[in-house]
Design a protein around this motif. Structure first.
Motif, PDB file in Angstrom:
ATOM      1  N   THR A  61      73.990  18.557 -37.754  1.00 61.93           N
ATOM      2  CA  THR A  61      74.617  17.288 -37.374  1.00 61.93           C
ATOM      3  C   THR A  61      73.817  16.697 -36.213  1.00 61.93           C
ATOM      4  O   THR A  61      73.247  17.433 -35.408  1.00 61.93           O
ATOM      5  CB  THR A  61      76.075  17.474 -36.934  1.00 61.93           C
ATOM      6  OG1 THR A  61      76.136  18.412 -35.843  1.00 61.93           O
ATOM      7  CG2 THR A  61      76.928  18.008 -38.074  1.00 61.93           C
ATOM      8  N   GLY A  62      73.806  15.370 -36.142  1.00 61.57           N
ATOM      9  CA  GLY A  62      72.996  14.755 -35.099  1.00 61.57           C
ATOM     10  C   GLY A  62      73.558  13.451 -34.576  1.00 61.57           C
ATOM     11  O   GLY A  62      74.422  12.829 -35.200  1.00 61.57           O
ATOM     12  N   THR A  63      73.090  13.075 -33.399  1.00 61.38           N
ATOM     13  CA  THR A  63      73.388  11.776 -32.810  1.00 61.38           C
ATOM     14  C   THR A  63      72.067  11.067 -32.546  1.00 61.38           C
ATOM     15  O   THR A  63      71.015  11.699 -32.419  1.00 61.38           O
ATOM     16  CB  THR A  63      74.161  11.905 -31.497  1.00 61.38           C
ATOM     17  OG1 THR A  63      73.349  12.620 -30.542  1.00 61.38           O
ATOM     18  CG2 THR A  63      75.468  12.662 -31.701  1.00 61.38           C
ATOM     19  N   LEU A  64      72.123   9.749 -32.449  1.00 68.62           N
ATOM     20  CA  LEU A  64      70.912   8.949 -32.318  1.00 68.62           C
ATOM     21  C   LEU A  64      70.584   8.648 -30.856  1.00 68.62           C
ATOM     22  O   LEU A  64      71.493   8.510 -30.033  1.00 68.62           O
ATOM     23  CB  LEU A  64      71.090   7.633 -33.079  1.00 68.62           C
ATOM     24  CG  LEU A  64      71.213   7.779 -34.605  1.00 68.62           C
ATOM     25  CD1 LEU A  64      71.756   6.492 -35.215  1.00 68.62           C
ATOM     26  CD2 LEU A  64      69.867   8.140 -35.222  1.00 68.62           C
ATOM     27  N   PRO A  65      69.307   8.515 -30.529  1.00 68.56           N
ATOM     28  CA  PRO A  65      68.935   8.160 -29.162  1.00 68.56           C
ATOM     29  C   PRO A  65      69.173   6.678 -28.895  1.00 68.56           C
ATOM     30  O   PRO A  65      69.152   5.855 -29.818  1.00 68.56           O
ATOM     31  CB  PRO A  65      67.446   8.486 -29.109  1.00 68.56           C
ATOM     32  CG  PRO A  65      66.975   8.276 -30.515  1.00 68.56           C
ATOM     33  CD  PRO A  65      68.127   8.695 -31.397  1.00 68.56           C
ATOM     34  N   MET A  66      69.411   6.339 -27.634  1.00 69.02           N
ATOM     35  CA  MET A  66      69.467   4.944 -27.223  1.00 69.02           C
ATOM     36  C   MET A  66      68.113   4.579 -26.639  1.00 69.02           C
ATOM     37  O   MET A  66      67.699   5.140 -25.617  1.00 69.02           O
ATOM     38  CB  MET A  66      70.562   4.725 -26.172  1.00 69.02           C
ATOM     39  CG  MET A  66      70.781   3.262 -25.808  1.00 69.02           C
ATOM     40  SD  MET A  66      71.939   3.038 -24.426  1.00 69.02           S
ATOM     41  CE  MET A  66      70.783   2.915 -23.039  1.00 69.02           C
ATOM     42  N   ALA A  67      67.404   3.667 -27.320  1.00 68.00           N
ATOM     43  CA  ALA A  67      66.107   3.225 -26.818  1.00 68.00           C
ATOM     44  C   ALA A  67      66.278   2.520 -25.471  1.00 68.00           C
ATOM     45  O   ALA A  67      67.359   2.048 -25.125  1.00 68.00           O
ATOM     46  CB  ALA A  67      65.448   2.284 -27.825  1.00 68.00           C
ATOM     47  N   ARG A  68      65.211   2.471 -24.734  1.00 62.38           N
ATOM     48  CA  ARG A  68      65.269   1.891 -23.393  1.00 62.38           C
ATOM     49  C   ARG A  68      65.818   0.460 -23.430  1.00 62.38           C
ATOM     50  O   ARG A  68      65.396  -0.362 -24.236  1.00 62.38           O
ATOM     51  CB  ARG A  68      63.875   1.900 -22.763  1.00 62.38           C
ATOM     52  CG  ARG A  68      63.878   1.637 -21.270  1.00 62.38           C
ATOM     53  CD  ARG A  68      62.485   1.833 -20.711  1.00 62.38           C
ATOM     54  NE  ARG A  68      62.477   1.689 -19.269  1.00 62.38           N
ATOM     55  CZ  ARG A  68      62.733   2.658 -18.409  1.00 62.38           C
ATOM     56  NH1 ARG A  68      63.044   3.859 -18.856  1.00 62.38           N
ATOM     57  NH2 ARG A  68      62.695   2.456 -17.115  1.00 62.38           N
ATOM     58  N   THR A  69      66.758   0.184 -22.551  1.00 66.45           N
ATOM     59  CA  THR A  69      67.363  -1.141 -22.457  1.00 66.45           C
ATOM     60  C   THR A  69      66.315  -2.172 -22.057  1.00 66.45           C
ATOM     61  O   THR A  69      65.537  -1.942 -21.124  1.00 66.45           O
ATOM     62  CB  THR A  69      68.476  -1.136 -21.396  1.00 66.45           C
ATOM     63  OG1 THR A  69      69.432  -0.115 -21.715  1.00 66.45           O
ATOM     64  CG2 THR A  69      69.183  -2.483 -21.324  1.00 66.45           C
ATOM     65  N   PRO A  70      66.274  -3.323 -22.732  1.00 65.62           N
ATOM     66  CA  PRO A  70      65.346  -4.379 -22.301  1.00 65.62           C
ATOM     67  C   PRO A  70      65.571  -4.732 -20.832  1.00 65.62           C
ATOM     68  O   PRO A  70      66.710  -4.789 -20.359  1.00 65.62           O
ATOM     69  CB  PRO A  70      65.705  -5.554 -23.218  1.00 65.62           C
ATOM     70  CG  PRO A  70      66.300  -4.921 -24.442  1.00 65.62           C
ATOM     71  CD  PRO A  70      67.034  -3.706 -23.938  1.00 65.62           C
ATOM     72  N   ASP A  71      64.486  -4.970 -20.114  1.00 69.05           N
ATOM     73  CA  ASP A  71      64.573  -5.215 -18.674  1.00 69.05           C
ATOM     74  C   ASP A  71      65.473  -6.389 -18.338  1.00 69.05           C
ATOM     75  O   ASP A  71      66.201  -6.373 -17.335  1.00 69.05           O
ATOM     76  CB  ASP A  71      63.181  -5.452 -18.088  1.00 69.05           C
ATOM     77  CG  ASP A  71      62.358  -4.171 -18.002  1.00 69.05           C
ATOM     78  OD1 ASP A  71      62.956  -3.084 -18.105  1.00 69.05           O
ATOM     79  OD2 ASP A  71      61.129  -4.272 -17.841  1.00 69.05           O
ATOM     80  N   ASP A  72      65.448  -7.452 -19.177  1.00 67.48           N
ATOM     81  CA  ASP A  72      66.232  -8.633 -18.817  1.00 67.48           C
ATOM     82  C   ASP A  72      67.730  -8.359 -18.869  1.00 67.48           C
ATOM     83  O   ASP A  72      68.495  -8.892 -18.054  1.00 67.48           O
ATOM     84  CB  ASP A  72      65.856  -9.829 -19.686  1.00 67.48           C
ATOM     85  CG  ASP A  72      66.025  -9.566 -21.174  1.00 67.48           C
ATOM     86  OD1 ASP A  72      66.244  -8.414 -21.578  1.00 67.48           O
ATOM     87  OD2 ASP A  72      65.923 -10.544 -21.955  1.00 67.48           O
ATOM     88  N   LEU A  73      68.172  -7.497 -19.785  1.00 63.95           N
ATOM     89  CA  LEU A  73      69.595  -7.161 -19.860  1.00 63.95           C
ATOM     90  C   LEU A  73      70.004  -6.327 -18.647  1.00 63.95           C
ATOM     91  O   LEU A  73      71.031  -6.607 -17.994  1.00 63.95           O
ATOM     92  CB  LEU A  73      69.894  -6.411 -21.155  1.00 63.95           C
ATOM     93  CG  LEU A  73      71.334  -5.936 -21.348  1.00 63.95           C
ATOM     94  CD1 LEU A  73      72.327  -7.083 -21.237  1.00 63.95           C
ATOM     95  CD2 LEU A  73      71.476  -5.217 -22.694  1.00 63.95           C
TER      96      LEU A  73
END
Length: 395
Positions: A309-321
């Motif tokens: 079973t797995g969970t997904l990574p959260m890619a780096r948040t865009p700098d402007d957000l």
């Protein structure tokens, strides 16, 4: 990788937002009261009745504020709830998504054993930080927007029921109802430092077993083939993968096996935890793990994967957000940076959909998943104000 936030000049919140900010400041006790109510409800993953009780309490507050709420039953888990606050620009495309999960890691009876309590401005109780405080914050921010407006784009809330076990059922609900969002703001607890999370690792749990040949350990040990011996060799090989790529961590955290001390072990089993970033070659690492598990580490032994079973990574948040949130936080009196974490969250699902995601915007807390878990109640109002201002600023 952690990074230092850019220097942002402090500026006053827009005058049009002041009534909203003042109202949120007046709701500190009401926030704590609602949090106390849902902390005292057991809602461990899979406890359907408890999750539904939490949902009912949150839905009641939203509906009393005139915000319509949809309910999505999830057999075996409880239910999800979705609420929508319209925007002032009827031509605005998409929406901004606030998220949270109503389940905790704690078993039935925990709330009775150690119910809500407050000491020195900190609240304690099962799930108080992870993430019932974030749910409450989102509800009050939605109510503030419904009362005072100012958000050009619609704001949606989605609360799910099974995040703590990897969202096996609710990830379908997330994908369906978050689709089209301009950005996702997830109210997992703020770090103890006060920081938010702008990058998360994904995870896999891989359960496997090793088969050997039983024999008497004193009379004819050579006729046996130890599954425990083979497992030990596999553990060493798996842990050696920690150096294979930056961002990869591998840990065998559970093992069992054997029949008795005088028997060459015919069976052993283990669970391995893999953490990875959005930049890692996941398929390649999983293939290497599978090869180690299935190789004949010792003659006449074999290994096989039995569950994954797995969970997904959260890619780096865009700098402007991130910078928009930082600027709004400064307007209400606190500084914040973004940091990465090895822990997974539903923001990984939304990030995987290509939606900019920022996480850990909830009130500051710590020691989640333990008896020491706490929420710093003094951060409730400023975190709510910063989130509300962010939604206004995003336009």
């Amino acid at each position: 990788m952690s990074h230092t936030a850019p220097a942002i000049a402090a500026s006053a919140a827009p005058a049009s937002a002041q009534p909203l900010l003042d109202w949120l400041a007046s709701q500190e006790q009401a926030m704590a009261d609602l949090l106390a109510q849902i902390v005292n409800i057991d809602s461990g993953s899979g406890h359907e009745a408890g999750v539904r009780q939490v949902a009912a309490a949150l839905r009641g507050r939203l509906e009393a504020a005139g915000i319509p709420v949809q309910t999505f039953p999830e057999p075996g888990w409880g239910e999800c709830i979705l609420a929508k606050v319209p925007g002032s620009d009827t031509a605005a495309a998409g929406h901004y998504q606030l998220m949270g999960h109503m389940d905790t890691v704690f078993p039935l009876g925990t709330a009775a054993q150690r119910p809500w309590r407050v000491e020195g401005g900190k609240a304690y109780g099962p799930g108080v930080a992870d993430m019932k405080s974030g749910l409450v914050m989102n509800v009050f921010v939605a109510e503030a927007l419904a009362r005072f407006g100012g958000n050009a784009t619609p704001v949606h809330l989605l609360f799910t029921a099974d995040e703590e076990v990897g969202s096996p059922a609710c990830r379908t609900v997330i994908r369906e109802h978050v689709q089209g969002a301009r950005a996702v703001l997830n109210a997992e607890p703020g770090r103890i430092s006060g920081n938010v999370v702008n990058e998360r690792k994904g995870s896999y749990r891989i359960d496997f077993e090793v088969t050997g040949v039983a024999a008497h350990a004193g009379i004819n040990p050579a006729q046996g083939a130890s599954a425990i011996d083979a497992l030990a060799r596999k553990i060493l090989a798996l842990h050696a993968l920690n150096a294979c790529e930056p961002g990869i961590t591998v840990n065998v955290g559970f093992i069992q096996g054997g029949m008795a001390s005088n028997v060459v072990a015919p069976l052993a089993a283990a669970h391995v935890d893999l953490r990875y970033t959005a930049e890692n070659d996941l398929d390649g690492v999983l293939a290497r793990i599978q090869a180690i598990i299935e190789e004949e580490s010792l003659p006449r032994t074999s290994g096989r994967i039995v569950a994954k079973t797995g969970t997904l990574p959260m890619a780096r948040t865009p700098d402007d957000l991130l910078q928009t949130y930082q600027r709004c936080a400064q307007q209400v009196g606190f500084a914040v940076e973004g940091e990465s974490t090895g822990g997974a969250a539903d923001s990984g699902i939304t990030s995987n959909m290509g939606i900019p995601s920022l996480c850990a915007l909830g009130p500051v807390g710590g020691y989640a998943h333990s008896e020491r878990e706490f929420c710093d109640l003094t951060t409730f109002v400023p975190r709510a104000q910063a989130l509300a201002l962010t939604l206004l600023a995003l336009g």
